[in-house]
Design a protein around this motif. Structure first.
Motif, PDB file in Angstrom:
ATOM      1  N   ASP A   1      11.676  -2.579   1.583  1.00  0.00           N
ATOM      2  CA  ASP A   1      10.689  -1.511   1.708  1.00  0.00           C
ATOM      3  C   ASP A   1       9.318  -1.909   1.176  1.00  0.00           C
ATOM      4  OD1 ASP A   1      12.530   0.131   2.895  1.00  0.00           O
ATOM      5  OD2 ASP A   1      13.096   1.161   1.046  1.00  0.00           O
ATOM      6  N   THR A   2       9.293  -2.752   0.142  1.00  0.00           N
ATOM      7  CA  THR A   2       8.002  -3.171  -0.420  1.00  0.00           C
ATOM      8  C   THR A   2       7.218  -4.001   0.592  1.00  0.00           C
ATOM      9  OG1 THR A   2       8.899  -3.185  -2.664  1.00  0.00           O
ATOM     10  CG2 THR A   2       6.883  -4.432  -2.288  1.00  0.00           C
ATOM     11  N   ILE A   3       7.881  -4.991   1.191  1.00  0.00           N
ATOM     12  CA  ILE A   3       7.210  -5.836   2.181  1.00  0.00           C
ATOM     13  C   ILE A   3       6.889  -5.027   3.434  1.00  0.00           C
ATOM     14  CG2 ILE A   3       7.465  -7.878   3.656  1.00  0.00           C
ATOM     15  CD1 ILE A   3       9.212  -9.102   1.485  1.00  0.00           C
ATOM     16  N   LYS A   4       7.776  -4.121   3.790  1.00  0.00           N
ATOM     17  CA  LYS A   4       7.552  -3.276   4.961  1.00  0.00           C
ATOM     18  C   LYS A   4       6.278  -2.462   4.801  1.00  0.00           C
ATOM     19  CE  LYS A   4       9.998   0.042   7.910  1.00  0.00           C
ATOM     20  NZ  LYS A   4      11.235   0.849   8.057  1.00  0.00           N
ATOM     21  N   LEU A   5       6.045  -1.926   3.610  1.00  0.00           N
ATOM     22  CA  LEU A   5       4.834  -1.157   3.346  1.00  0.00           C
ATOM     23  C   LEU A   5       3.603  -2.053   3.318  1.00  0.00           C
ATOM     24  CD1 LEU A   5       3.570   1.573   2.734  1.00  0.00           C
ATOM     25  CD2 LEU A   5       4.085   1.216   0.314  1.00  0.00           C
ATOM     26  N   LYS A   6       3.733  -3.229   2.698  1.00  0.00           N
ATOM     27  CA  LYS A   6       2.606  -4.167   2.625  1.00  0.00           C
ATOM     28  C   LYS A   6       2.109  -4.563   4.018  1.00  0.00           C
ATOM     29  CE  LYS A   6       3.490  -6.688  -1.723  1.00  0.00           C
ATOM     30  NZ  LYS A   6       3.760  -8.026  -2.298  1.00  0.00           N
ATOM     31  N   TYR A   7       3.050  -4.760   4.938  1.00  0.00           N
ATOM     32  CA  TYR A   7       2.693  -5.326   6.233  1.00  0.00           C
ATOM     33  C   TYR A   7       2.670  -4.298   7.363  1.00  0.00           C
ATOM     34  CZ  TYR A   7       2.403 -10.078   4.608  1.00  0.00           C
ATOM     35  OH  TYR A   7       1.983 -11.216   3.976  1.00  0.00           O
TER      36      TYR A   7
ATOM     37  N   SER B   1      -3.054   1.777   2.930  1.00  0.00           N
ATOM     38  CA  SER B   1      -3.656   1.410   1.648  1.00  0.00           C
ATOM     39  C   SER B   1      -3.519   2.524   0.614  1.00  0.00           C
ATOM     40  CB  SER B   1      -5.133   1.056   1.839  1.00  0.00           C
ATOM     41  OG  SER B   1      -5.881   2.196   2.237  1.00  0.00           O
ATOM     42  N   LEU B   2      -3.369   3.758   1.066  1.00  0.00           N
ATOM     43  CA  LEU B   2      -3.202   4.895   0.162  1.00  0.00           C
ATOM     44  C   LEU B   2      -1.744   5.119  -0.227  1.00  0.00           C
ATOM     45  CD1 LEU B   2      -5.622   7.400   1.950  1.00  0.00           C
ATOM     46  CD2 LEU B   2      -6.002   6.357  -0.303  1.00  0.00           C
TER      47      LEU B   2
ATOM     48  N   LEU C   1      -8.028 -16.807   4.039  1.00  0.00           N
ATOM     49  CA  LEU C   1      -8.683 -16.528   2.763  1.00  0.00           C
ATOM     50  C   LEU C   1      -9.526 -17.726   2.317  1.00  0.00           C
ATOM     51  CD1 LEU C   1      -9.052 -14.589   0.348  1.00  0.00           C
ATOM     52  CD2 LEU C   1      -7.071 -15.684  -0.703  1.00  0.00           C
ATOM     53  N   LEU C   2      -8.987 -18.923   2.447  1.00  0.00           N
ATOM     54  CA  LEU C   2      -9.738 -20.122   2.085  1.00  0.00           C
ATOM     55  C   LEU C   2     -10.981 -20.285   2.970  1.00  0.00           C
ATOM     56  CD1 LEU C   2      -6.842 -22.717   1.551  1.00  0.00           C
ATOM     57  CD2 LEU C   2      -8.010 -21.334  -0.164  1.00  0.00           C
ATOM     58  N   ASN C   3     -10.813 -20.030   4.247  1.00  0.00           N
ATOM     59  CA  ASN C   3     -11.916 -20.177   5.199  1.00  0.00           C
ATOM     60  C   ASN C   3     -13.038 -19.184   4.909  1.00  0.00           C
ATOM     61  OD1 ASN C   3     -13.057 -21.169   7.861  1.00  0.00           O
ATOM     62  ND2 ASN C   3     -12.784 -19.014   8.339  1.00  0.00           N
TER      63      ASN C   3
ATOM     64  N   PRO D   1      -7.075  -9.354  -6.397  1.00  0.00           N
ATOM     65  CA  PRO D   1      -5.942  -8.420  -6.563  1.00  0.00           C
ATOM     66  C   PRO D   1      -5.622  -7.643  -5.293  1.00  0.00           C
ATOM     67  CG  PRO D   1      -7.413  -8.297  -8.446  1.00  0.00           C
ATOM     68  CD  PRO D   1      -8.111  -9.129  -7.415  1.00  0.00           C
ATOM     69  N   GLY D   2      -6.656  -7.233  -4.557  1.00  0.00           N
ATOM     70  CA  GLY D   2      -6.427  -6.497  -3.316  1.00  0.00           C
ATOM     71  C   GLY D   2      -5.732  -7.345  -2.272  1.00  0.00           C
ATOM     72  N   PHE D   3      -6.096  -8.631  -2.208  1.00  0.00           N
ATOM     73  CA  PHE D   3      -5.441  -9.524  -1.247  1.00  0.00           C
ATOM     74  C   PHE D   3      -3.958  -9.671  -1.570  1.00  0.00           C
ATOM     75  CE2 PHE D   3      -3.844 -13.767  -0.247  1.00  0.00           C
ATOM     76  CZ  PHE D   3      -4.063 -13.818   1.120  1.00  0.00           C
TER      77      PHE D   3
END
Length: 560
Positions: free
Chosen positions: A312-318, A93-94, A405-407, A439-441
């Motif tokens: 790299d963007t998705i790799k960092l996200k996940y 997250s950092l 998220l919906l649940n 936004p965080g999600f």
């Protein structure tokens, strides 16, 4: 031991390939009874130096890191050592692509370079008290399961409320040994925690999933954090004025090394154990629930890997999500293999035969315990299809991030909107609270990956779950989309207001009682609701009834 609160437990054993009768796991406040055995195994300090409520002891240097990891205080300035994966979500997250601490690691050279970790906590155990007699004081043998549970719950609430503690401390009572014993832990939780250092992922996760849960391992499996407090050394929210925590006790490193036969103990916060379940419970784990979970997580991990590779963007996200999911995927896969290889079901059956013979040798035992195993076998047989269904719902359907998220967020809001007596202002306030987290999600979300998982999980569910447990969306999927799961998923994600951050935010900004109709018509929410309604009407109540009965029988079995 279950849920988020976990108590300090100590295990000790000899460093040997053989098993000894003195091995075991205990609550720290039980250790005085084990001191002679521990010293015979090589312990060279009094047990009071391991656990004491009056004086500083090792328990004051062993902490609950976050929601479920063990950490150790290793300096007089509040430095905390824990596993690499335990701090990984904070590191992720950092991180940004420009400052990628996940891949490159991070080291604060000065205290002003330590990075704040919002939401991270470190919890100390002040004392542990056996409150079994108090909890069960008003429980009568003739009480039914529901009445018994209500009485216990009320007593626990009163004990927690009246516990002797400081105003910044917490008291929690939890059941052990399937409700045969109850312990209260008084704790204090620190909320200003900062990242000090973490090695690059190539060191911290060396060997990856292949080496996880294996022994020996060759990874630099650690990360470092620091606790900050107010000027009185008490827990406080983040402030630049806060100072490093001064611990009652911290660990020091012995430079002499270790030798063959040295006394060894593990002190920390383990997960729950299923050691005492009967052979029917092992069968359920080995052949129903573990295979289902491994199969579903295989699909999710495979799709995430495809999306992460080369991006790299998705790799960092996940990065953190992948590690979290993979951790227990590997655990369950190894558990299945270990249970089969060790033929645990057969071993349990032999033990159960001995147990049945023991019960039959005494009239009092016959009255109290006869027939327990037979009843358990019947209930475990009945619960099998429901347990499989539950895994495909919780691991599969709720494994789709958007549906989770919906649940967790939209459904409670929707339920509020159905109540006319709730003021519009209260409804809007609830929607705005949810809006703050959107936004965080989406910052750590890849809609395409979720869409692919959604399609894969829908097919898995259809192929593995009985038709009577399949919602009506499968009829639509067949008639309108000719069982093309990918096409169905694409259409659902394209049309839903919730799969796009701007649409989702606009919806929450204008939320009112009238919005519930719009929610109900949304294709993604409709699909979620279809599965949730099916679970509620056809499975949840029956599953809860079976689980409650099994739990009640397990309590008696554990007592025996």
């Amino acid at each position: 031991m279950k849920n988020r609160l976990r108590y300090l437990v100590l295990a000790f054993f000899l460093s040997s390939q053989f098993s000894f009768a003195d091995e075991g796991m205990w609550m720290p406040n039980q250790l005085k009874k084990k001191e002679t055995a521990m010293k015979a195994l090589g312990l060279r300090i009094p047990v009071e130096e391991i656990y004491s409520e009056e004086n500083a002891s090792l328990k004051d240097a062993v902490v609950l890191f976050g929601g479920g990891c063990t950490g150790e205080i290793i300096s007089s300035k509040g430095l905390v050592l824990t596993n690499h994966h335990c701090g990984f979500s904070q590191v992720q997250s950092l991180s940004t692509l420009e400052h990628n601490y996940v891949e490159n690691g991070y080291w604060a050279k000065e205290k002003n370079q330590e990075l704040r970790c919002p939401g991270l906590t470190v919890t100390f155990t002040i004392r542990i008290e056996n409150v079994t007699e108090k909890v069960l004081a008003e429980v009568k043998p003739e009480m039914g399961a529901q009445e018994r549970e209500q009485k216990i719950t009320a007593t626990i609430a009163q004990l927690e409320k009246s516990a002797i503690k400081e105003k910044w401390q917490q008291a929690k009572v939890k059941p052990f040994y399937y409700g045969n014993e109850y312990y209260m832990a008084v704790t204090e939780t620190f909320r200003d925690i900062r990242l000090v250092g973490v090695p690059p992922r190539s060191i911290g996760r060396f060997g990856g999933d292949a080496d996880n849960w294996m022994w020996p391992r060759f990874t630099g499996d650690f990360s470092l954090f620091r606790i900050y407090t107010d000027s009185t050394n008490h827990p406080v929210d983040y402030s630049e004025k806060n100072i490093p925590y001064t611990p009652k006790k911290s660990f020091t490193l012995c430079m002499k090394g270790v030798h063959e036969g040295d006394f060894t103990m593990v002190f920390g916060f383990p997960g729950k154990t299923a050691e005492y379940i009967p052979s029917f419970g092992v069968d359920l784990l080995q052949n129903v629930t573990d295979p289902a979970k491994v199969c579903i997580r295989d699909q999710r991990l495979s799709i995430w890997r495809q999306r992460m590779n080369g991006n790299d963007t998705i790799k960092l996200k996940y990065a953190s999500k992948y590690g979290t999911i993979a951790n227990y995927w590997k655990k369950w896969d190894g558990e299945m293999q270990g249970l089969r290889r060790s033929n645990v079901i057969a071993e349990k059956e032999v033990y159960q035969q001995t147990f049945t013979e023991w019960v039959g040798q005494d009239s009092k035992r016959i009255n109290e315990y006869a027939g327990i195993l037979h009843e358990m076998e019947l209930f475990y047989t009945e619960i099998k299809p429901l347990s499989k269904l539950n895994e495909y719902y919780t691991e599969g359907i709720l494994g789709v991030e958007m549906i989770t998220l919906l649940n967790n967020s939209v459904r409670p809001l929707q339920e509020m909107a159905k109540i006319d007596s709730i003021p519009t202002d209260s409804l809007k306030a609830a929607a705005l609270r949810l809006l703050k987290g959107i936004p965080g999600f989406f910052r750590n979300y890849d809609a395409k990956a979720d869409e692919l998982i959604f399609a894969s999980i829908l097919k898995l569910y259809h192929d593995n779950i009985e038709e009577k447990y399949q919602p009506g969306i499968y009829a639509d999927l067949q008639s309108k989309y000719k069982n093309d799961y990918q096409l169905f998923a694409q259409a659902t994600f394209r049309k839903s207001i919730f799969t796009n951050e701007k649409r989702f935010s606009a919806f929450l900004n204008s939320f009112s009682h009238r919005s519930m109709k719009k929610t109900a018509k949304d294709p993604m929410y409709h699909i979620y609701q279809s599965f949730a309604d099916l679970m509620k009407t056809k499975a949840s109540e029956e599953l809860s009834r079976f689980n409650a009965r099994i739990a009640s029988l397990q309590t008696r079995y554990m007592k025996a």
